[in-house]
Scaffold this motif. Structure first.
Motif, PDB file in Angstrom:
ATOM      1  N   LEU A  29       0.899  -0.760   0.263  1.00 35.57           N
ATOM      2  CA  LEU A  29      -0.045   0.042  -0.167  1.00 35.57           C
ATOM      3  C   LEU A  29       1.225   1.105  -0.314  1.00 35.57           C
ATOM      4  O   LEU A  29       1.749   1.439   0.733  1.00 35.57           O
ATOM      5  CB  LEU A  29      -1.172   0.133   1.453  1.00 35.57           C
ATOM      6  CG  LEU A  29      -2.186   1.051   0.855  1.00 35.57           C
ATOM      7  CD1 LEU A  29      -3.090   1.333   0.410  1.00 35.57           C
ATOM      8  CD2 LEU A  29      -2.560   1.293   2.848  1.00 35.57           C
ATOM      9  N   SER A  30       1.022   2.078  -1.085  1.00 38.77           N
ATOM     10  CA  SER A  30       1.359   3.935  -1.282  1.00 38.77           C
ATOM     11  C   SER A  30       0.341   3.798  -0.375  1.00 38.77           C
ATOM     12  O   SER A  30      -1.003   4.510  -0.300  1.00 38.77           O
ATOM     13  CB  SER A  30       1.756   3.697  -2.650  1.00 38.77           C
ATOM     14  OG  SER A  30       2.852   2.990  -3.251  1.00 38.77           O
ATOM     15  N   VAL A  31       0.854   5.764   0.268  1.00 40.95           N
ATOM     16  CA  VAL A  31       0.486   6.483   1.137  1.00 40.95           C
ATOM     17  C   VAL A  31       1.227   7.965   1.245  1.00 40.95           C
ATOM     18  O   VAL A  31       1.894   7.830   0.832  1.00 40.95           O
ATOM     19  CB  VAL A  31       0.494   6.038   2.790  1.00 40.95           C
ATOM     20  CG1 VAL A  31      -0.635   7.583   3.734  1.00 40.95           C
ATOM     21  CG2 VAL A  31      -0.249   4.819   2.974  1.00 40.95           C
ATOM     22  N   VAL A  32       0.106   8.491   0.369  1.00 42.34           N
ATOM     23  CA  VAL A  32       0.494   9.944   0.206  1.00 42.34           C
ATOM     24  C   VAL A  32      -0.368  10.813   1.501  1.00 42.34           C
ATOM     25  O   VAL A  32      -1.339  10.293   1.150  1.00 42.34           O
ATOM     26  CB  VAL A  32       0.453  10.862  -0.533  1.00 42.34           C
ATOM     27  CG1 VAL A  32       0.905  12.651  -1.212  1.00 42.34           C
ATOM     28  CG2 VAL A  32       1.639   9.884  -2.024  1.00 42.34           C
ATOM     29  N   SER A  33       0.257  11.730   2.096  1.00 42.98           N
ATOM     30  CA  SER A  33      -0.311  12.548   2.814  1.00 42.98           C
ATOM     31  C   SER A  33       0.117  14.140   2.623  1.00 42.98           C
ATOM     32  O   SER A  33       0.812  14.340   2.058  1.00 42.98           O
ATOM     33  CB  SER A  33       0.167  12.709   4.486  1.00 42.98           C
ATOM     34  OG  SER A  33       1.336  13.489   4.796  1.00 42.98           O
ATOM     35  N   PHE A  34      -1.429  15.283   3.313  1.00 42.73           N
ATOM     36  CA  PHE A  34      -0.936  16.731   2.608  1.00 42.73           C
ATOM     37  C   PHE A  34      -0.679  17.397   4.435  1.00 42.73           C
ATOM     38  O   PHE A  34      -1.236  17.010   5.623  1.00 42.73           O
ATOM     39  CB  PHE A  34      -2.555  16.835   2.439  1.00 42.73           C
ATOM     40  CG  PHE A  34      -2.505  18.072   0.957  1.00 42.73           C
ATOM     41  CD1 PHE A  34      -2.322  18.243  -0.214  1.00 42.73           C
ATOM     42  CD2 PHE A  34      -2.257  19.554   2.276  1.00 42.73           C
ATOM     43  CE1 PHE A  34      -2.807  19.396  -0.637  1.00 42.73           C
ATOM     44  CE2 PHE A  34      -2.730  20.659   1.704  1.00 42.73           C
ATOM     45  CZ  PHE A  34      -2.327  20.794  -0.067  1.00 42.73           C
ATOM     46  N   ASP A  35       0.049  18.488   4.171  1.00 40.21           N
ATOM     47  CA  ASP A  35       0.483  19.624   4.673  1.00 40.21           C
ATOM     48  C   ASP A  35       2.194  19.276   4.753  1.00 40.21           C
ATOM     49  O   ASP A  35       3.351  20.592   4.965  1.00 40.21           O
ATOM     50  CB  ASP A  35       0.086  19.341   6.256  1.00 40.21           C
ATOM     51  CG  ASP A  35      -1.591  19.468   6.751  1.00 40.21           C
ATOM     52  OD1 ASP A  35      -1.609  19.874   5.674  1.00 40.21           O
ATOM     53  OD2 ASP A  35      -2.143  19.191   7.357  1.00 40.21           O
TER      54      ASP A  35
END
Length: 363
Positions: A295-301
């Motif tokens: 699973l790849s994960v991208v967040s924001f901030d």
């Protein structure tokens, strides 16, 4: 909440009346008390920022002070300019980075930065109150910066009436007819779009999103960027892959668990805040899902917590420090020249690649 105004002593110290023809002679604190129908002691409490005064009384005294042109004398050493920054919470890395930027700009401009937080924002929270804004105006505070607050036409009206410039950083909602309020934010749509484009470039096609509160303007813009990136790539949107909640870590975990429990789970997730992304990592660990292999994960901030996790989060960086800096600089400019055009500011975002994303596994 604001510095004491030592000149507004209970002895009714007087000041020069502005030359507007409205009144001859000198205005004292006693005049303000009589005008507002309160005791001299109560007027003194208001002008000194005491908390033990009703909001309605505070407004009446502030209005009387403005009408009469009352300005408390201060010692020369007390002649300090100040601005206020208003948070819904100070416990998030987001807030701390905005505050750090604001503090640097205030220090550079040699003004005091007054900080207030409402701590727990209830469901009916409507942002800064008129009483608070009137209080700041009466004290000569340069203006107000509201961070992640609702902003509506009433705030614009109060800002104009009180001659108190208002800057909104990442307003969660912004109503119509808010002319005069400067909104400062990141390029949220572009950031959401680039986050999903990064995952598409890695070969992912089943991409989930944890979108945060649906009423939040920045969150909605990031979700819109998600939809646009998929549409541009010709990838149909699966409603089952879209989750919403608050910005909390626990919401990220719960939403990720829902997505990972699907019969056909996503191979990648875009979380619209770092706190949500951390929740995704925990949910994956609890289910034995390896990141980024499964699973790849991208967040924001891209707050500090994005690089504290294991693996470190790939994140869309929004320039929070710069947003705080620009807010103070623009506020001081508006205070000095109220005729300046109050246009919105959008600061650029960029994807910072770290360890939580990888090419999609061959199916």
């Amino acid at each position: 909440m604001v510095p004491r105004c030592d000149g507004a002593a209970i002895d009714g110290e007087d000041v020069e009346m502005p030359e507007d023809g409205s009144r001859q002679g000198r205005v004292t604190l006693k005049d303000v008390a009589e005008r507002s129908g309160v005791s001299l002691a109560t007027a003194s409490k208001v002008m000194n920022g005491r908390a033990d005064v009703r909001d309605s009384t505070r407004e009446e005294v502030a209005a009387a002070a403005r009408t009469l042109g009352y300005q408390p004398k201060r010692r020369e050493t007390d002649r300090r300019r100040s601005v206020m920054i208003h948070f819904d919470t100070l416990t998030s890395p987001y807030a701390l980075q905005v505050l750090e930027g604001a503090e640097q700009s205030a220090r550079r401009a040699d003004v005091d930065l007054l900080v207030v937080s409402v701590d727990e924002r209830g469901p009916g929270y409507q942002g800064p109150t008129r009483a608070m804004m009137a209080d700041l105006s009466a004290r000569g505070v340069e203006g107000l910066i509201a961070v992640t607050s609702p902003v509506g036409p009433q705030h614009a009206r109060w800002s104009r009436d009180l001659k108190l410039p208002l800057i909104a950083i990442d307003p969660v909602t912004i109503g119509p007819d808010t002319k005069g309020i400067v909104a400062i934010s990141a390029t949220n749509w572009e950031g959401g779009n680039s986050a999903v484009q990064h995952l598409l470039d890695l070969g992912h096609r089943r991409i989930g999103i944890i979108g945060g509160p649906e009423e939040s303007v920045p969150a909605r813009q990031r979700v819109q960027g998600y939809h646009s990136a998929l549409a541009q790539a010709g990838v149909p949107v699966d409603p089952a892959l879209i989750e919403h909640g608050s910005f909390g870590y626990e919401d990220g975990q719960r939403s990720a668990e829902t997505l990972l429990d699907l019969p056909e789970p996503p191979t990648a997730i875009f979380a619209v805040a770092d706190t949500l992304g951390v929740g995704v990592l925990r949910a994956a660990r609890r289910r034995g899902v390896s990141i980024p292999e499964d699973l790849s994960v991208v967040s924001f901030d891209d707050t500090m917590i994005a690089s504290w996790t294991h693996p470190q989060l790939t994140a869309v960086r929004q320039p929070l420090f710069s947003m705080g800096q620009v807010a103070v600089e623009r506020l001081l400019a508006l205070s000095s020249d109220p005729g300046l055009f109050a246009h919105p500011f959008k600061l650029e975002t960029q994807v910072i690649e770290r360890e939580s994303t990888a090419r999609a596994a061959e199916s």
